[in-house]
Design an enzyme around this catalytic site. Structure first.
Site, PDB file in Angstrom:
ATOM      1  N   ASN A  69      -0.716  -1.848 -18.366  1.00 15.33           N
ATOM      2  CA  ASN A  69      -0.253  -2.334 -19.672  1.00 15.33           C
ATOM      3  C   ASN A  69       0.272  -3.777 -19.663  1.00 15.33           C
ATOM      4  OD1 ASN A  69       2.061  -1.733 -18.303  1.00 15.33           O
ATOM      5  ND2 ASN A  69       3.001  -0.498 -19.917  1.00 15.33           N
TER       6      ASN A  69
ATOM      7  N   GLU B 295      16.676  -5.644 -11.052  1.00 21.09           N
ATOM      8  CA  GLU B 295      15.262  -6.009 -10.872  1.00 21.09           C
ATOM      9  C   GLU B 295      15.114  -7.485 -10.513  1.00 21.09           C
ATOM     10  OE1 GLU B 295      13.586  -2.476 -13.806  1.00 21.09           O
ATOM     11  OE2 GLU B 295      13.344  -4.558 -14.446  1.00 21.09           O
TER      12      GLU B 295
ATOM     13  N   TYR C 260       9.797   1.008  -8.378  1.00 19.72           N
ATOM     14  CA  TYR C 260       9.663   2.043  -9.407  1.00 19.72           C
ATOM     15  C   TYR C 260      10.247   3.389  -8.961  1.00 19.72           C
ATOM     16  CZ  TYR C 260       6.732  -0.788 -12.523  1.00 19.72           C
ATOM     17  OH  TYR C 260       6.271  -1.734 -13.409  1.00 19.72           O
TER      18      TYR C 260
ATOM     19  N   HIS D  25       5.663  -5.900 -17.707  1.00 18.26           N
ATOM     20  CA  HIS D  25       6.841  -5.041 -17.565  1.00 18.26           C
ATOM     21  C   HIS D  25       8.037  -5.772 -18.163  1.00 18.26           C
ATOM     22  CE1 HIS D  25       9.987  -2.599 -15.696  1.00 18.26           C
ATOM     23  NE2 HIS D  25      10.559  -3.735 -15.317  1.00 18.26           N
TER      24      HIS D  25
ATOM     25  N   LYS E  80       1.431  -8.076 -14.948  1.00 25.60           N
ATOM     26  CA  LYS E  80       0.889  -7.080 -14.020  1.00 25.60           C
ATOM     27  C   LYS E  80      -0.530  -7.447 -13.549  1.00 25.60           C
ATOM     28  CE  LYS E  80       3.619  -3.204 -15.795  1.00 25.60           C
ATOM     29  NZ  LYS E  80       3.580  -1.766 -16.147  1.00 25.60           N
TER      30      LYS E  80
HETATM   31  P1  CMP Z   1       6.619  -0.288 -17.134  1.00 25.30           P
HETATM   32  O1  CMP Z   1       7.340  -0.909 -18.275  1.00 25.30           O
HETATM   33  O2  CMP Z   1       6.218  -1.154 -16.016  1.00 25.30           O
HETATM   34  O3  CMP Z   1       7.501   0.918 -16.565  1.00 25.30           O
HETATM   35  C1  CMP Z   1       6.956   2.056 -15.952  1.00 25.30           C
HETATM   36  C2  CMP Z   1       5.471   2.103 -16.085  1.00 25.30           C
HETATM   37  O4  CMP Z   1       4.885   3.367 -15.874  1.00 25.30           O
HETATM   38  C3  CMP Z   1       5.066   1.761 -17.489  1.00 25.30           C
HETATM   39  O5  CMP Z   1       5.294   0.403 -17.711  1.00 25.30           O
HETATM   40  C4  CMP Z   1       3.623   2.224 -17.542  1.00 25.30           C
HETATM   41  O6  CMP Z   1       2.731   1.220 -17.092  1.00 25.30           O
HETATM   42  C5  CMP Z   1       3.635   3.347 -16.541  1.00 25.30           C
HETATM   43  N1  CMP Z   1       3.443   4.628 -17.207  1.00 25.30           N
HETATM   44  C6  CMP Z   1       4.262   5.206 -18.088  1.00 25.30           C
HETATM   45  N2  CMP Z   1       3.742   6.400 -18.471  1.00 25.30           N
HETATM   46  C7  CMP Z   1       2.571   6.544 -17.804  1.00 25.30           C
HETATM   47  C8  CMP Z   1       1.586   7.548 -17.778  1.00 25.30           C
HETATM   48  N3  CMP Z   1       1.695   8.669 -18.510  1.00 25.30           N
HETATM   49  N4  CMP Z   1       0.515   7.370 -16.971  1.00 25.30           N
HETATM   50  C9  CMP Z   1       0.410   6.251 -16.206  1.00 25.30           C
HETATM   51  N5  CMP Z   1       1.341   5.257 -16.209  1.00 25.30           N
HETATM   52  C10 CMP Z   1       2.393   5.406 -16.994  1.00 25.30           C
END
Ligand code: CMP
Length: 138
Positions: free
Chosen positions: A113, A127, A50, A116, A10
């Site tokens: 984070n 995906e 998403y 993904h 990311k």
């Molecule tokens: P990802 O695995 O990319 O899938 C969905 C993403 O939403 C997840 O990683 C997080 O980065 C994001 N996400 C999930 N919960 C929250 C939250 N409460 N606030 C902001 N981002 C979130």
């Protein structure tokens, strides 16, 4: 057992220069990289990718972040690839991630984070085909 999964390094991890370190985790865990490319998603692309989260309160934040800078998209192959990659990356919230996982090591926050990973075989195929055509998967 499905052999393919989809990963994104990311924008936070690209900006923090963790691409090389994360790529090494991928190789050390014996994934085969079928394809990888550096891209910058448009806001529309991030919203489409998403879409399943469109009713969540974090959808706007998530799609703005994912379109804010360069990221690397990867198609990975290994036995039991989906589960295996999710184990390597760790819990969605880095505060809950186990030591040694990619999110524990390199994530910034729950929203930013680092990586993904697909959550099912069906979504992995969807995906992968969102970002790659079959001739790129070599
Ligand atoms: P990802 O695995 O990319 O899938 C969905 C993403 O939403 C997840 O990683 C997080 O980065 C994001 N996400 C999930 N919960 C929250 C939250 N409460 N606030 C902001 N981002 C979130």
């Amino acid at each position: 057992m499905s052999k393919r999964t989809f990963a994104i390094i990311k924008p936070d991890a690209v900006k923090n220069n963790y691409v090389g370190k994360i790529y090494n985790h991928i190789l050390e865990k014996k994934f085969k990289v079928l394809s990888a490319k550096l891209i910058k998603m448009s806001k529309f692309q991030a919203e489409q990718f998403y879409l399943v989260h469109r009713d969540r309160p974090f959808y706007e934040e998530l799609t703005s972040f994912m379109s804010s800078g360069r990221c690397m998209v990867l198609a990975l192959e290994k036995e039991n690839a989906v589960e295996s990659w999710r184990n390597v990356i760790g819990a969605t919230n880095p505060e809950d991630a186990q030591d040694g996982t990619i999110r524990k090591l390199y994530a910034t926050s729950l929203g930013e984070n680092a990586v993904h990973g697909s959550d099912s075989n069906e979504n992995a195929e969807k995906e992968i085909s969102f970002f790659f055509c079959e001739s790129e998967l070599i």
